[in-house]
Write a protein that holds these residues in place. Structure first.
Motif, PDB file in Angstrom:
ATOM      1  N   GLY A   8       0.833  -1.205   0.000  1.00  0.00           N
ATOM      2  CA  GLY A   8       0.000   0.000   0.000  1.00  0.00           C
ATOM      3  C   GLY A   8       0.858   1.241   0.000  1.00  0.00           C
ATOM      4  O   GLY A   8       2.087   1.175   0.126  1.00  0.00           O
ATOM      5  N   THR A   9       0.204   2.380  -0.146  1.00  0.00           N
ATOM      6  CA  THR A   9       0.911   3.659  -0.146  1.00  0.00           C
ATOM      7  C   THR A   9       0.601   4.433   1.123  1.00  0.00           C
ATOM      8  O   THR A   9      -0.527   4.384   1.636  1.00  0.00           O
ATOM      9  CB  THR A   9       0.498   4.504  -1.369  1.00  0.00           C
ATOM     10  OG1 THR A   9      -0.932   4.624  -1.396  1.00  0.00           O
ATOM     11  CG2 THR A   9       0.969   3.846  -2.652  1.00  0.00           C
ATOM     12  N   VAL A  10       1.592   5.137   1.627  1.00  0.00           N
ATOM     13  CA  VAL A  10       1.426   5.959   2.821  1.00  0.00           C
ATOM     14  C   VAL A  10       0.686   7.237   2.435  1.00  0.00           C
ATOM     15  O   VAL A  10       1.094   7.962   1.522  1.00  0.00           O
ATOM     16  CB  VAL A  10       2.793   6.299   3.440  1.00  0.00           C
ATOM     17  CG1 VAL A  10       2.616   7.202   4.663  1.00  0.00           C
ATOM     18  CG2 VAL A  10       3.531   5.025   3.821  1.00  0.00           C
ATOM     19  N   THR A  11      -0.433   7.511   3.120  1.00  0.00           N
ATOM     20  CA  THR A  11      -1.236   8.692   2.804  1.00  0.00           C
ATOM     21  C   THR A  11      -1.107   9.793   3.846  1.00  0.00           C
ATOM     22  O   THR A  11      -1.314  10.959   3.543  1.00  0.00           O
ATOM     23  CB  THR A  11      -2.717   8.300   2.661  1.00  0.00           C
ATOM     24  OG1 THR A  11      -3.144   7.608   3.855  1.00  0.00           O
ATOM     25  CG2 THR A  11      -2.920   7.377   1.462  1.00  0.00           C
ATOM     26  N   GLN A  12      -0.801   9.399   5.109  1.00  0.00           N
ATOM     27  CA  GLN A  12      -0.618  10.396   6.162  1.00  0.00           C
ATOM     28  C   GLN A  12       0.434   9.888   7.146  1.00  0.00           C
ATOM     29  O   GLN A  12       0.594   8.679   7.321  1.00  0.00           O
ATOM     30  CB  GLN A  12      -1.917  10.655   6.932  1.00  0.00           C
ATOM     31  CG  GLN A  12      -2.991  11.392   6.181  1.00  0.00           C
ATOM     32  CD  GLN A  12      -4.136  11.777   7.111  1.00  0.00           C
ATOM     33  OE1 GLN A  12      -3.949  12.551   8.060  1.00  0.00           O
ATOM     34  NE2 GLN A  12      -5.309  11.243   6.848  1.00  0.00           N
ATOM     35  N   ILE A  13       1.122  10.840   7.790  1.00  0.00           N
ATOM     36  CA  ILE A  13       2.087  10.488   8.830  1.00  0.00           C
ATOM     37  C   ILE A  13       1.855  11.413  10.026  1.00  0.00           C
ATOM     38  O   ILE A  13       1.844  12.640   9.877  1.00  0.00           O
ATOM     39  CB  ILE A  13       3.545  10.651   8.342  1.00  0.00           C
ATOM     40  CG1 ILE A  13       3.807   9.751   7.129  1.00  0.00           C
ATOM     41  CG2 ILE A  13       4.514  10.307   9.458  1.00  0.00           C
ATOM     42  CD1 ILE A  13       5.187   9.926   6.533  1.00  0.00           C
ATOM     43  N   VAL A  14       1.635  10.810  11.206  1.00  0.00           N
ATOM     44  CA  VAL A  14       1.477  11.580  12.438  1.00  0.00           C
ATOM     45  C   VAL A  14       2.422  10.969  13.466  1.00  0.00           C
ATOM     46  O   VAL A  14       2.205   9.859  13.937  1.00  0.00           O
ATOM     47  CB  VAL A  14       0.029  11.538  12.954  1.00  0.00           C
ATOM     48  CG1 VAL A  14      -0.072  12.289  14.275  1.00  0.00           C
ATOM     49  CG2 VAL A  14      -0.929  12.123  11.929  1.00  0.00           C
ATOM     50  N   GLU A  15       3.490  11.701  13.764  1.00  0.00           N
ATOM     51  CA  GLU A  15       4.536  11.232  14.677  1.00  0.00           C
ATOM     52  C   GLU A  15       5.086   9.895  14.179  1.00  0.00           C
ATOM     53  O   GLU A  15       5.644   9.815  13.099  1.00  0.00           O
ATOM     54  CB  GLU A  15       3.984  11.159  16.104  1.00  0.00           C
ATOM     55  CG  GLU A  15       3.569  12.528  16.631  1.00  0.00           C
ATOM     56  CD  GLU A  15       3.034  12.475  18.040  1.00  0.00           C
ATOM     57  OE1 GLU A  15       2.901  11.362  18.589  1.00  0.00           O
ATOM     58  OE2 GLU A  15       2.748  13.534  18.605  1.00  0.00           O
ATOM     59  N   ASP A  16       4.923   8.806  14.973  1.00  0.00           N
ATOM     60  CA  ASP A  16       5.482   7.521  14.560  1.00  0.00           C
ATOM     61  C   ASP A  16       4.406   6.576  14.031  1.00  0.00           C
ATOM     62  O   ASP A  16       4.580   5.360  14.027  1.00  0.00           O
ATOM     63  CB  ASP A  16       6.224   6.855  15.721  1.00  0.00           C
ATOM     64  CG  ASP A  16       5.282   6.475  16.851  1.00  0.00           C
ATOM     65  OD1 ASP A  16       4.214   7.113  16.952  1.00  0.00           O
ATOM     66  OD2 ASP A  16       5.600   5.542  17.617  1.00  0.00           O
TER      67      ASP A  16
END
Length: 259
Positions: free
Chosen positions: A183-191
């Protein structure tokens, strides 16, 4: 003259129409909606929700099987007979699996008290969960039946993974419930990372769903991201199914089997 089946279909259509009109009437009026939910909360303890109904239906099915002469001496026999008679997907939770799952539980989650009474666990924000004794599905993350909120502590990723930098749009291979998905990363929040995964069609065969659903995007801790990968390549001439690079898939699949 209408046949019996046509009359039944007309009654069903009329019933569905009445339900739709009732919902439109209630949900379009804030006062009616609040009154409807208040009454629902008052009888919530007696009125079982969907998960409780499934359990009740399985118990009734087991009672009927015994009444008709089926012997159910142990859990294996119960699982075997219910699986044949019910469309509900069932599996046996062994002591080994319990220990494995217990090791995966973050220390902060182990502080949740009264887990035997918990009937629903909801998470809409990374690192936060809500639990309640009575299940509710009126809308995502509702506050019905006084849910308790817990904030999970940050999971410490391994030093090797911490050195790797994951960015939005990166293709990754994640583990979900013991299976691997690209899959593809759509959001990143901290870790924590929100990943939009492909659907599985078999061993190392994945496809893009024609209709996307909210559940396709799931938040993962860094430890659940097994590897950063190139975009999956078409596995068939029609490019309907895609597969992860063979060496990457073999590497992590063997690791999962050993576990």
């Amino acid at each position: 003259m209408a046949t019996r089946s046509e009359k039944v279909e007309r009654k069903r259509a009329a019933s569905k129409l009445r339900v739709v009109k009732h919902r439109e009437k209630v949900y379009s009026n804030p006062e009616l909606l609040e009154e409807y939910r208040r009454k629902e909360r008052e009888r919530g303890i007696a009125w079982k929700r969907a998960p409780d109904r499934v359990g009740g239906a399985l118990k009734n099915l087991a009672d009927r099987l015994v009444a008709y002469g089926t012997d159910i001496p142990d859990a294996e026999a119960l699982l075997h007979n219910l699986s044949k008679q019910s469309s509900v997907k069932l599996f046996k939770l062994t002591e080994e699996k319990v220990e494995t799952y217990r090791e995966l539980v973050p220390p902060s989650l182990k502080t949740v008290q009264g887990t035997l009474k918990v009937h629903q666990l909801v998470s809409t924000d990374p690192g936060k969960i809500k639990v309640r004794e009575v299940s509710c599905f009126c809308r995502p993350a509702c506050d019905c039946y006084s849910p308790k909120e817990f904030i999970l502590k940050e999971n410490a990723a391994s030093e090797e993974k911490a050195e790797e930098s994951i960015e939005v749009g990166q293709w990754v291979l994640v583990e979900y419930d013991g299976d691997l998905y690209p899959g593809t990363v759509t959001q990143i929040v901290e870790d924590q990372f929100e990943v939009d995964t492909m659907n599985c069609a078999g061993e190392n065969r994945f496809f893009y769903p024609s209709i996307g659903f909210p559940g396709d995007k799931v938040w993962y801790f860094r430890d659940n991201i097994r590897d950063m990968i190139p975009e999956p390549m078409p596995a068939t001439s029609s490019a309907r199914h895609f597969s992860v690079a063979a060496e990457i898939w073999a590497k992590w699949r063997r690791g999962e089997e050993r576990r």
